[in-house]
Design a protein around this motif. Structure first.
Motif, mmCIF file in Angstrom:
data_model
loop_
_atom_site.group_PDB
_atom_site.id
_atom_site.type_symbol
_atom_site.label_atom_id
_atom_site.label_comp_id
_atom_site.label_asym_id
_atom_site.label_seq_id
_atom_site.Cartn_x
_atom_site.Cartn_y
_atom_site.Cartn_z
ATOM 1 N N TRP A 37 84.857 33.643 62.832
ATOM 2 C CA TRP A 37 84.187 33.568 64.291
ATOM 3 C C TRP A 37 84.451 34.555 65.084
ATOM 4 C CZ3 TRP A 37 80.593 29.947 65.321
ATOM 5 C CH2 TRP A 37 80.164 28.734 64.229
ATOM 6 N N ALA A 38 85.766 34.970 64.987
ATOM 7 C CA ALA A 38 86.004 35.885 66.257
ATOM 8 C C ALA A 38 85.238 37.307 66.033
ATOM 9 C CB ALA A 38 87.501 36.349 66.092
ATOM 10 N N ASP A 39 85.047 37.460 64.896
ATOM 11 C CA ASP A 39 84.246 39.029 64.476
ATOM 12 C C ASP A 39 82.813 38.528 65.251
ATOM 13 O OD1 ASP A 39 86.268 39.807 63.180
ATOM 14 O OD2 ASP A 39 85.523 39.464 61.272
ATOM 15 N N LEU A 40 82.253 37.432 65.097
ATOM 16 C CA LEU A 40 80.927 37.152 65.665
ATOM 17 C C LEU A 40 80.937 37.596 67.122
ATOM 18 C CD1 LEU A 40 77.919 36.544 65.672
ATOM 19 C CD2 LEU A 40 78.811 33.985 65.552
ATOM 20 N N ARG A 41 82.124 36.870 67.610
ATOM 21 C CA ARG A 41 82.055 36.990 69.020
ATOM 22 C C ARG A 41 82.603 38.429 69.544
ATOM 23 N NH1 ARG A 41 86.546 34.077 69.493
ATOM 24 N NH2 ARG A 41 88.195 35.829 70.012
ATOM 25 N N HIS A 42 83.102 38.818 68.877
ATOM 26 C CA HIS A 42 83.237 40.588 69.243
ATOM 27 C C HIS A 42 81.924 41.462 68.989
ATOM 28 C CE1 HIS A 42 87.760 40.120 67.985
ATOM 29 N NE2 HIS A 42 87.479 39.934 69.336
ATOM 30 N N ARG A 43 81.201 41.017 68.291
ATOM 31 C CA ARG A 43 79.706 41.739 67.960
ATOM 32 C C ARG A 43 78.743 41.420 69.128
ATOM 33 N NH1 ARG A 43 80.252 39.973 62.438
ATOM 34 N NH2 ARG A 43 79.117 38.220 62.793
ATOM 35 N N LEU A 44 78.913 40.106 69.603
ATOM 36 C CA LEU A 44 78.252 39.645 70.665
ATOM 37 C C LEU A 44 78.417 40.479 71.910
ATOM 38 C CD1 LEU A 44 77.711 36.030 70.170
ATOM 39 C CD2 LEU A 44 75.826 37.637 69.775
ATOM 40 N N MET A 45 79.830 40.677 72.140
ATOM 41 C CA MET A 45 80.146 41.517 73.241
ATOM 42 C C MET A 45 79.688 42.948 73.142
ATOM 43 S SD MET A 45 84.331 40.445 73.425
ATOM 44 C CE MET A 45 84.815 41.400 74.757
ATOM 45 N N GLN A 46 79.826 43.467 71.830
ATOM 46 C CA GLN A 46 79.438 44.874 71.950
ATOM 47 C C GLN A 46 77.949 44.934 72.022
ATOM 48 O OE1 GLN A 46 80.681 45.806 67.978
ATOM 49 N NE2 GLN A 46 82.939 45.945 68.582
ATOM 50 N N THR A 47 76.906 44.015 71.640
ATOM 51 C CA THR A 47 75.763 44.198 72.049
ATOM 52 C C THR A 47 74.995 43.752 73.394
ATOM 53 O OG1 THR A 47 75.377 41.944 70.958
ATOM 54 C CG2 THR A 47 75.359 43.883 69.736
ATOM 55 N N ASP A 48 75.798 42.805 74.030
ATOM 56 C CA ASP A 48 75.224 42.575 75.217
ATOM 57 C C ASP A 48 76.322 42.573 76.322
ATOM 58 O OD1 ASP A 48 74.455 40.998 77.663
ATOM 59 O OD2 ASP A 48 73.590 39.364 76.382
ATOM 60 N N PRO A 49 76.287 43.647 77.303
ATOM 61 C CA PRO A 49 77.314 43.834 78.192
ATOM 62 C C PRO A 49 77.574 42.773 79.065
ATOM 63 C CG PRO A 49 76.003 45.796 78.195
ATOM 64 C CD PRO A 49 75.191 44.689 77.279
ATOM 65 N N ASN A 50 76.653 41.881 79.620
ATOM 66 C CA ASN A 50 76.882 40.784 80.487
ATOM 67 C C ASN A 50 77.675 39.655 79.604
ATOM 68 O OD1 ASN A 50 75.237 41.611 82.386
ATOM 69 N ND2 ASN A 50 73.305 41.128 81.547
ATOM 70 N N LEU A 51 77.707 39.396 78.442
ATOM 71 C CA LEU A 51 78.465 38.498 77.760
ATOM 72 C C LEU A 51 79.885 38.948 77.799
ATOM 73 C CD1 LEU A 51 76.400 37.229 74.630
ATOM 74 C CD2 LEU A 51 77.116 36.094 76.693
ATOM 75 N N ALA A 52 79.981 40.392 77.468
ATOM 76 C CA ALA A 52 81.362 41.019 77.658
ATOM 77 C C ALA A 52 82.087 40.688 78.962
ATOM 78 C CB ALA A 52 81.224 42.431 77.209
ATOM 79 N N ALA A 53 81.335 40.742 79.937
ATOM 80 C CA ALA A 53 81.953 40.287 81.358
ATOM 81 C C ALA A 53 81.925 38.850 81.765
ATOM 82 C CB ALA A 53 81.278 41.162 82.409
ATOM 83 N N ASP A 54 81.582 37.850 80.715
ATOM 84 C CA ASP A 54 81.588 36.587 81.199
ATOM 85 C C ASP A 54 81.923 35.752 79.938
ATOM 86 O OD1 ASP A 54 80.839 33.849 81.928
ATOM 87 O OD2 ASP A 54 79.008 34.313 82.682
ATOM 88 N N MET A 55 83.490 35.203 80.097
ATOM 89 C CA MET A 55 83.918 34.763 78.859
ATOM 90 C C MET A 55 83.378 33.407 78.611
ATOM 91 S SD MET A 55 86.129 36.895 77.807
ATOM 92 C CE MET A 55 84.477 38.082 78.091
ATOM 93 N N THR A 56 83.034 32.585 79.591
ATOM 94 C CA THR A 56 82.308 31.294 79.337
ATOM 95 C C THR A 56 80.980 31.456 78.537
ATOM 96 O OG1 THR A 56 83.399 30.326 81.022
ATOM 97 C CG2 THR A 56 81.260 29.290 80.192
ATOM 98 N N ALA A 57 80.042 32.351 78.999
ATOM 99 C CA ALA A 57 78.876 32.530 78.284
ATOM 100 C C ALA A 57 79.181 33.181 76.999
ATOM 101 C CB ALA A 57 77.934 33.630 79.106
ATOM 102 N N LEU A 58 79.903 33.936 76.825
ATOM 103 C CA LEU A 58 80.295 34.572 75.499
ATOM 104 C C LEU A 58 80.638 33.352 74.532
ATOM 105 C CD1 LEU A 58 80.811 37.106 73.647
ATOM 106 C CD2 LEU A 58 83.044 37.071 74.661
ATOM 107 N N ARG A 59 81.710 32.711 74.617
ATOM 108 C CA ARG A 59 82.149 31.731 73.773
ATOM 109 C C ARG A 59 81.041 30.722 73.764
ATOM 110 N NH1 ARG A 59 87.289 32.040 72.085
ATOM 111 N NH2 ARG A 59 88.576 33.462 73.494
ATOM 112 N N LEU A 60 80.259 30.380 74.523
ATOM 113 C CA LEU A 60 79.168 29.205 74.456
ATOM 114 C C LEU A 60 78.095 29.942 73.479
ATOM 115 C CD1 LEU A 60 78.881 27.610 77.605
ATOM 116 C CD2 LEU A 60 79.191 26.517 75.650
ATOM 117 N N ALA A 61 77.960 31.379 73.720
ATOM 118 C CA ALA A 61 76.974 32.113 72.616
ATOM 119 C C ALA A 61 77.423 32.234 71.234
ATOM 120 C CB ALA A 61 76.584 33.449 73.307
ATOM 121 N N THR A 62 78.743 32.422 71.228
ATOM 122 C CA THR A 62 79.292 32.508 69.857
ATOM 123 C C THR A 62 79.083 31.233 69.180
ATOM 124 O OG1 THR A 62 80.917 34.124 70.717
ATOM 125 C CG2 THR A 62 81.424 33.285 68.682
ATOM 126 N N LEU A 63 79.604 30.176 69.781
ATOM 127 C CA LEU A 63 79.450 28.996 69.098
ATOM 128 C C LEU A 63 77.959 28.727 68.767
ATOM 129 C CD1 LEU A 63 82.102 27.339 71.131
ATOM 130 C CD2 LEU A 63 82.358 27.437 68.716
#
Length: 238
Positions: free
Chosen positions: A54-80
């Motif tokens: 699950w953490a690996d998925l979160r890291h992949r989303l961070m790398q592909t979407d700079p906006n998610l990388a700067a918004d931890m709430t949106a990143l975690r919701l998107a990962t889940l």
């Protein structure tokens, strides 16, 4: 303490929160562990992936979407949500599940112990300077007992992008139009979000070197680097 640029007179201060004013690593480890347990309890299919996957998925989303990388709430919701979808969960249930598990995460994420030294420093600084908090994270400053020190708390969301984008710095300057950009000092531990972001916006920056990052990750030099709250006190109050 080490100076890299001449420090101009400071009229206002902004602070990063996580890993600058308190150690956030054990907090996040506990919150992620509890969220994973809840995820597997309510959505057994989620247990097909380990917590690391699950953490690996979160890291992949961070790398592909700079906006998610700067918004931890949106990143975690998107990962889940994305993870549940990939594991065969129906779309509406995946969205609801993401919000449900994120609420569990937040409950543990806001269980932060802030030292008496940090409280004392912020209380003294707030008597001399306007203080604001600029955080890419999702900690609730009221829940952790820090809200009283800050005139403004800015976090990503509702069209505001996280650091190093200039959006959060712009909110601060719009709120305090009488203070020029060069009279702000932003304090944080991230070479990219805090130092690069602040310097690019024309602010002065104080880099906390005992956070999560090493000097070789600096792309621009801060105004000053410090290693303890005592040094920050000496710089701004003595």
């Amino acid at each position: 303490m080490q100076f890299f640029r001449r420090l101009k007179p400071v009229q206002a201060l902004s602070f990063d929160l996580d890993d600058t004013l308190y150690d956030n690593v054990p907090v996040m480890e506990r919150a992620e562990r509890e969220a994973y347990h809840a995820l597997c309890e309510y959505y057994p299919q989620a247990g097909q992936w380990s917590q690391q996957q699950w953490a690996d998925l979160r890291h992949r989303l961070m790398q592909t979407d700079p906006n998610l990388a700067a918004d931890m709430t949106a990143l975690r919701l998107a990962t889940l949500e994305q993870g549940l979808l990939q594991l065969g969960t129906e779309a509406q249930q995946a969205r609801q599940g993401a919000e449900q598990i994120f609420a569990t995460f937040l409950r543990h994420r806001n269980n932060v112990q802030v030292s008496a030294e940090t409280h004392q420093l912020l209380a003294e600084l707030a008597q001399r300077y306007p203080l604001i908090a600029l955080s890419n994270g999702n900690v609730d400053t009221a829940a952790i007992g820090l809200a009283e020190y800050f005139a403004l708390v800015v976090q990503p969301g509702q069209g505001i992008r996280g650091k190093p984008h200039g959006d959060m710095f712009a909110v601060a300057t719009e709120t305090f139009p009488q203070i020029p950009a060069s009279a702000w000092l932003h304090v944080g531990d991230s070479p990219h979000a805090d130092v690069f972001g602040g310097q690019r916006f024309g602010w002065q920056t104080a880099w906390y070197r005992q956070g999560l990052y090493q000097a070789d990750t600096l792309s621009v030099l801060p105004t000053v680097a410090f290693d303890s709250l005592q040094q920050l006190r000496a710089l701004l109050l003595d």
